[in-house]
Design a protein around this motif. Sequence first.
Motif, mmCIF file in Angstrom:
data_model
loop_
_atom_site.group_PDB
_atom_site.id
_atom_site.type_symbol
_atom_site.label_atom_id
_atom_site.label_comp_id
_atom_site.label_asym_id
_atom_site.label_seq_id
_atom_site.Cartn_x
_atom_site.Cartn_y
_atom_site.Cartn_z
ATOM 1 N N PRO A 121 47.130 -27.813 10.759
ATOM 2 C CA PRO A 121 46.424 -28.118 11.405
ATOM 3 C C PRO A 121 45.836 -27.548 12.482
ATOM 4 N N HIS A 122 46.002 -25.674 12.001
ATOM 5 C CA HIS A 122 46.361 -24.830 13.359
ATOM 6 C C HIS A 122 47.219 -25.721 14.435
ATOM 7 N N LEU A 123 48.093 -25.633 14.919
ATOM 8 C CA LEU A 123 49.613 -26.008 15.441
ATOM 9 C C LEU A 123 49.915 -24.754 15.980
ATOM 10 N N GLY A 124 49.465 -23.308 16.167
ATOM 11 C CA GLY A 124 50.285 -22.535 16.667
ATOM 12 C C GLY A 124 50.746 -22.663 17.696
ATOM 13 N N ALA A 125 49.288 -22.331 18.481
ATOM 14 C CA ALA A 125 49.528 -23.162 19.943
ATOM 15 C C ALA A 125 49.823 -24.363 20.333
ATOM 16 N N SER A 126 49.928 -25.796 19.791
ATOM 17 C CA SER A 126 49.482 -26.539 20.378
ATOM 18 C C SER A 126 50.743 -27.104 21.147
ATOM 19 N N THR A 127 50.744 -26.814 22.301
ATOM 20 C CA THR A 127 52.166 -27.271 22.918
ATOM 21 C C THR A 127 51.181 -27.476 24.486
ATOM 22 N N SER A 128 52.218 -27.954 25.210
ATOM 23 C CA SER A 128 51.286 -28.531 26.672
ATOM 24 C C SER A 128 51.699 -26.692 27.572
ATOM 25 N N GLU A 129 52.894 -26.325 27.158
ATOM 26 C CA GLU A 129 53.536 -25.105 27.940
ATOM 27 C C GLU A 129 52.568 -23.939 27.721
ATOM 28 N N ALA A 130 52.314 -23.499 26.175
ATOM 29 C CA ALA A 130 51.461 -22.839 25.793
ATOM 30 C C ALA A 130 50.102 -23.114 26.310
ATOM 31 N N GLU A 131 49.461 -24.238 26.072
ATOM 32 C CA GLU A 131 48.207 -24.185 27.081
ATOM 33 C C GLU A 131 47.986 -23.666 28.530
ATOM 34 N N ASP A 132 49.141 -24.031 29.338
ATOM 35 C CA ASP A 132 48.902 -23.981 30.822
ATOM 36 C C ASP A 132 49.429 -22.205 30.576
ATOM 37 N N ASN A 133 50.445 -21.522 29.731
ATOM 38 C CA ASN A 133 50.037 -20.355 30.033
ATOM 39 C C ASN A 133 49.022 -19.211 30.050
ATOM 40 N N CYS A 134 48.817 -19.651 28.500
ATOM 41 C CA CYS A 134 47.218 -18.527 28.346
ATOM 42 C C CYS A 134 46.432 -19.224 29.794
ATOM 43 N N ALA A 135 46.440 -20.812 29.996
ATOM 44 C CA ALA A 135 44.821 -20.827 31.002
ATOM 45 C C ALA A 135 45.952 -19.952 32.357
ATOM 46 N N VAL A 136 46.600 -19.506 32.724
ATOM 47 C CA VAL A 136 46.794 -19.157 33.668
ATOM 48 C C VAL A 136 46.458 -17.547 33.541
ATOM 49 N N MET A 137 46.678 -16.680 32.747
ATOM 50 C CA MET A 137 47.245 -15.682 32.585
ATOM 51 C C MET A 137 45.677 -15.248 32.385
ATOM 52 N N ALA A 138 44.601 -15.954 31.611
ATOM 53 C CA ALA A 138 43.068 -16.037 31.429
ATOM 54 C C ALA A 138 42.734 -15.529 32.740
ATOM 55 N N VAL A 139 43.153 -16.497 33.154
ATOM 56 C CA VAL A 139 42.388 -17.369 34.787
ATOM 57 C C VAL A 139 43.074 -15.916 35.891
ATOM 58 N N ASP A 140 44.329 -15.815 35.993
ATOM 59 C CA ASP A 140 45.226 -13.906 36.391
ATOM 60 C C ASP A 140 44.178 -13.214 36.556
ATOM 61 N N GLN A 141 43.412 -12.639 35.018
ATOM 62 C CA GLN A 141 43.010 -11.294 35.181
ATOM 63 C C GLN A 141 41.593 -11.342 35.260
ATOM 64 N N LEU A 142 40.828 -12.574 34.365
ATOM 65 C CA LEU A 142 39.694 -12.724 35.544
ATOM 66 C C LEU A 142 39.133 -12.887 36.848
ATOM 67 N N SER A 143 40.497 -13.399 37.341
ATOM 68 C CA SER A 143 39.531 -13.278 39.131
ATOM 69 C C SER A 143 40.233 -11.774 39.161
ATOM 70 N N ASP A 144 41.133 -11.221 38.757
ATOM 71 C CA ASP A 144 41.537 -9.349 39.133
ATOM 72 C C ASP A 144 40.236 -9.013 38.841
ATOM 73 N N PHE A 145 39.770 -9.060 37.752
ATOM 74 C CA PHE A 145 38.338 -8.019 37.641
ATOM 75 C C PHE A 145 37.657 -8.461 38.677
ATOM 76 N N LEU A 146 36.960 -9.549 38.618
ATOM 77 C CA LEU A 146 36.003 -10.494 39.597
ATOM 78 C C LEU A 146 36.033 -9.961 41.383
ATOM 79 N N LEU A 147 37.118 -10.239 41.444
ATOM 80 C CA LEU A 147 37.367 -9.793 42.828
ATOM 81 C C LEU A 147 37.920 -8.339 42.810
ATOM 82 N N HIS A 148 38.312 -7.584 41.993
ATOM 83 C CA HIS A 148 38.715 -6.157 42.124
ATOM 84 C C HIS A 148 38.722 -5.417 41.133
ATOM 85 N N GLY A 149 38.145 -5.331 40.192
ATOM 86 C CA GLY A 149 37.498 -4.919 39.095
ATOM 87 C C GLY A 149 38.355 -4.303 38.240
ATOM 88 N N ASN A 150 39.877 -4.415 38.517
ATOM 89 C CA ASN A 150 41.064 -4.027 37.720
ATOM 90 C C ASN A 150 40.786 -4.961 36.251
#
Length: 397
Positions: free
Chosen positions: A278-307
């Motif tokens: 049932p679409h388990l590919g990234a369904s681990t707590s570790e993967a969800e944490d890693n994806c969230a951290v990476m997405a937030v950091d990239q979004l923050s860097d763009f909004l604050l610094h344009g990168n």
Amino acid sequence: MPETFRIQTLNAISPLGLNRLDRERFDLGTEFTDPRAILLRSADLHSYDVPHSLYAVARAGAGTNNIPVEKLASLGIPVFNTPGANANAVKELVIAGLLLAARNLYHAADYTKDLVAEQQLSGKDLDKQVEAGKKQFAGFELPGRTLGVIGLGAIGVLVANAAQAMGMKVLGYDPAITIERAWQLSPSVEQVTSVEELFARSDFITLHVPLIEATQGLVSAERIASMPAGSVVLNFARGGVVDEEAVLAALDSGQLHAYVNDFPTEVGAVHPKVITLPHLGASTSEAEDNCAVMAVDQLSDFLLHGNIRNSVNFPEVAMARSPNTTRLGIFNENKPNMIGQITTVLAEAGLNVTEFTNKARGDYAYTLVDVEGEVADELKEQILAIDGVIRARKIEG
């Protein structure tokens, strides 16, 4: 006063990622009508009415089929994803899929459970009946078998290396492999030059490619027919990269031993030789944490610094900020003389450029520029008046 950015979350996002946001600069909510950014996982944006306020979209995951990437590019809105953040989770699932198929574990477990429940077996009767039926699930071992890996990105490289460490012969195919991934790939993995060669030589095929026009139906009847009889196809990429009708026909004829996938369909889910999850590919707590951290950091860097890092529709552009300057971020069509026109407007405004970078990707380009001097409000309108400029903003970090 620097802007406070409203980020609308359309799915549950790991707190490990959200807690990285400075709440003095970011507001989180689910009901904003004028968000500066959207943070999501699986929510479908194809029917979303894009507000003019929107600066960026970030997906806590790798695939972006649920996002109108090209439409957003035309509006000067970068879409970020998180390649590699869930790679280990998917790799482990692929390795599990290899073992499930080779040893017939999925169906053997169902058989045992159903046998005991239906006949209400216990003790010696249970042992006798189970032993009597186990021959039908006899499998084979992986060492010496050949695994073909299509797509040598973050996931594909991990899968290839893990399979090679288990004693399998591994073939890889990826004409666009990056230097970084090539260095990570085990030297024992043989890279082939065509998909056809990989199919013809592989006992197992595993797919790690995006679903685009070029990969639609990549696993076809013709390619399956070229594989050794009794082969296995594993699909933890996207459902559409496999011609399911062709796969089911090959399972019925015995050309394929099993089809292991993460994308249930009405027909495939009930086929006796299909192992569907049932679409388990990234369904681990570790993967969800890693994806969230990476997405937030990239979004923050763009909004604050344009990168821009890991955008699927704009080039990677990152520049250290010059002290005592104002930064401008400009999205434009990729056509001649854009840089000249932009710098002319800045020069006519009496602004000294201290740092400047411009990169293109396909039909679009992105410019970051740091200037000395007071940036008047009308400067943005002058830049937007240049033919080909899509969007411009003053970035107050």
